[in-house]
Design a protein around this motif. Structure first.
Motif, PDB file in Angstrom:
ATOM      1  N   TYR A 211      -8.400 -44.822 -11.920  1.00 25.45           N
ATOM      2  CA  TYR A 211      -8.705 -44.670 -13.345  1.00 25.45           C
ATOM      3  C   TYR A 211      -9.317 -45.967 -13.885  1.00 25.45           C
ATOM      4  CZ  TYR A 211      -8.345 -44.006 -18.312  1.00 25.45           C
ATOM      5  OH  TYR A 211      -8.659 -43.910 -19.632  1.00 25.45           O
ATOM      6  N   HIS A 216     -12.889 -42.423 -16.914  1.00 25.00           N
ATOM      7  CA  HIS A 216     -12.195 -41.721 -18.000  1.00 25.00           C
ATOM      8  C   HIS A 216     -12.903 -40.375 -18.262  1.00 25.00           C
ATOM      9  CE1 HIS A 216      -9.934 -41.118 -21.674  1.00 25.00           C
ATOM     10  NE2 HIS A 216     -11.072 -40.824 -22.286  1.00 25.00           N
ATOM     11  N   HIS A 217     -12.165 -39.309 -18.218  1.00 20.86           N
ATOM     12  CA  HIS A 217     -12.698 -37.953 -18.432  1.00 20.86           C
ATOM     13  C   HIS A 217     -13.900 -37.657 -17.519  1.00 20.86           C
ATOM     14  CE1 HIS A 217     -10.630 -37.168 -22.584  1.00 20.86           C
ATOM     15  NE2 HIS A 217      -9.781 -37.456 -21.601  1.00 20.86           N
ATOM     16  N   GLY A 220     -14.524 -33.108 -17.535  1.00 20.01           N
ATOM     17  CA  GLY A 220     -14.323 -32.584 -18.880  1.00 20.01           C
ATOM     18  C   GLY A 220     -14.899 -31.175 -18.952  1.00 20.01           C
ATOM     19  N   GLY A 240      -6.031 -39.016 -17.264  1.00 19.72           N
ATOM     20  CA  GLY A 240      -7.170 -39.635 -17.940  1.00 19.72           C
ATOM     21  C   GLY A 240      -8.460 -39.430 -17.171  1.00 19.72           C
ATOM     22  N   ASP A 243      -9.973 -34.570 -18.605  1.00 19.47           N
ATOM     23  CA  ASP A 243      -9.719 -34.293 -20.023  1.00 19.47           C
ATOM     24  C   ASP A 243      -8.749 -33.096 -20.057  1.00 19.47           C
ATOM     25  OD1 ASP A 243      -9.794 -33.272 -22.583  1.00 19.47           O
ATOM     26  OD2 ASP A 243     -11.961 -33.538 -22.832  1.00 19.47           O
ATOM     27  N   ASP A 244      -7.477 -33.387 -20.276  1.00 19.70           N
ATOM     28  CA  ASP A 244      -6.453 -32.343 -20.157  1.00 19.70           C
ATOM     29  C   ASP A 244      -6.681 -31.187 -21.145  1.00 19.70           C
ATOM     30  OD1 ASP A 244      -5.279 -33.654 -18.085  1.00 19.70           O
ATOM     31  OD2 ASP A 244      -3.510 -34.344 -19.190  1.00 19.70           O
ATOM     32  N   ALA A 246      -9.516 -30.062 -22.289  1.00 15.74           N
ATOM     33  CA  ALA A 246     -10.615 -29.235 -21.761  1.00 15.74           C
ATOM     34  C   ALA A 246     -10.132 -28.411 -20.569  1.00 15.74           C
ATOM     35  CB  ALA A 246     -11.786 -30.132 -21.353  1.00 15.74           C
ATOM     36  N   GLU A 265      -2.622 -37.083 -18.818  1.00 14.50           N
ATOM     37  CA  GLU A 265      -2.933 -38.061 -19.854  1.00 14.50           C
ATOM     38  C   GLU A 265      -1.644 -38.372 -20.598  1.00 14.50           C
ATOM     39  OE1 GLU A 265      -7.036 -37.926 -21.757  1.00 14.50           O
ATOM     40  OE2 GLU A 265      -6.538 -35.806 -21.608  1.00 14.50           O
TER      41      GLU A 265
END
Ligand code: DGY
Length: 325
Positions: A211, A216-217, A220, A240, A243-244, A246, A265
């Protein structure tokens, strides 16, 4: 005089015994979580720390710990540590690569198999007394054998995941910042493709990148849309990276078939909407959690710390710039 060290979380007895040979050790065997304030208080007079991914080591903390020389994470990931801030203050940062590759790869496979074959859903069905007999269409899963496995992040753990795919006669695609050496590709029978191609072609997409701001994302809404509707996503690396919110939408709408998640996340809090979905297997960040592996991780961190404080040249140094000073 022995250097003073803090072990921020519960560890195995042998880890403390080893450290005690070289250091004056303050431990936290009751494993009472240390708030940032408490961590700062206990660390302010220390030379080093064996810490965990639950400890935030940042500039504010470092400013109050002028004698600190090394922070040794019991993890391969170190996104809980502001490495730049440590480097600026000459604090060595170490991690525990290697010792957890196989256990983490095994867990990624546990998620592949349990999502494909709906293991947790099937077990709940049985435990809830819903099992009334055999039906041809009962709890239909998807084949893992001879499917296409896409691995994003082909470091040591990604490669360990790929090695295991041979037994299932899978096609292996991978995407990585840098292409791995041709002999590794050959040994793993793995084909380098773009992230887009991997998402479009894979039946199973497994994430194994560290990460960072760049990751990050990484997955998504747009990436989930690129995946097959029949595809399964496995995240056993860090919350992270996905995108949880999404992902929840994609699982609820059937944009993808299922997901297996070891990380979230903002864990240990996680989006409660996950609990409403049957097509997700959820486990609480246990990727490296076998007894042998966790013992090895704790001991590696302890050895890193002793080497850092006695030689200034520890193994697994994440910021070697500090050593050169
Ligand atoms: C790691 O080593 O980064 C793991 O996530 C710890 O369990």
């Amino acid at each position: 005089m022995k250097p003073k060290v803090l072990v921020t979380r519960e560890v195995f007895d042998e880890t403390l015994e080893y450290l005690a040979q070289y250091c004056e050790v303050e431990s936290n065997q009751p494993d009472a979580p240390l708030s940032p304030q408490r961590l700062a208080e206990r660390l302010k007079d220390k030379d080093g720390a064996v810490c965990a991914l639950t400890d935030r080591i940042d500039e504010q903390l470092l400013a109050g710990c002028p004698g600190l020389k090394a922070v040794c994470n019991i993890a391969v990931g170190y996104n809980n540590i502001d490495v730049a801030a440590c480097t600026a203050r000459g604090v060595m940062v170490t991690n525990t690569p290697g010792v957890l590759d196989d256990a983490t790869a095994d867990l990624a496979w546990a998620l592949i198999l349990s999502t494909a074959r709906r293991i947790t859903e099937a077990e709940a069905y049985l435990r809830n007394g819903e099992w009334k007999g055999w039906y041809l269409k009962q709890l239909l899963g998807v084949n893992v054998h001879r499917a296409t496995l896409g691995i994003i992040g082909m470091g040591r753990i990604g490669q360990a995941i790929a090695r295991r795919a041979a037994g299932f006669e899978m096609r292996v695609l991978y995407h990585n910042r840098r292409r791995v050496a041709p002999e590794i590709e050959q040994r793993l029978n793995a084909t380098y493709v773009s992230k887009e191609e991997l998402l479009e072609r894979s039946d199973f997409v497994v994430l194994q990148v560290p990460y960072s701001a760049e990751t990050h994302h990484l997955i998504g809404a747009a990436e989930l849309k690129k995946m097959k509707r029949s595809a399964i996503l496995v995240n056993s690396t860090r919350g992270g990276v996905v995108d949880d919110a999404a992902l929840i939408e994609a699982l609820a709408n059937g944009t993808i078939r299922a997901a297996g998640l070891d990380v979230f996340e903002n864990e240990p809090r996680f989006n409660p909407e996950f609990l409403k979905l049957k097509n997700v297997v959820l486990v609480p960040h246990i990727g490296s959690s076998t007894e042998a592996t966790r013992r090895a991780m704790a001991m590696t961190a302890a050895k890193n710390l002793v080497a850092a404080l006695t030689t200034g040249d520890p193994p697994n140094l994440v910021n070697p710039e500090v050593r050169k000073r």
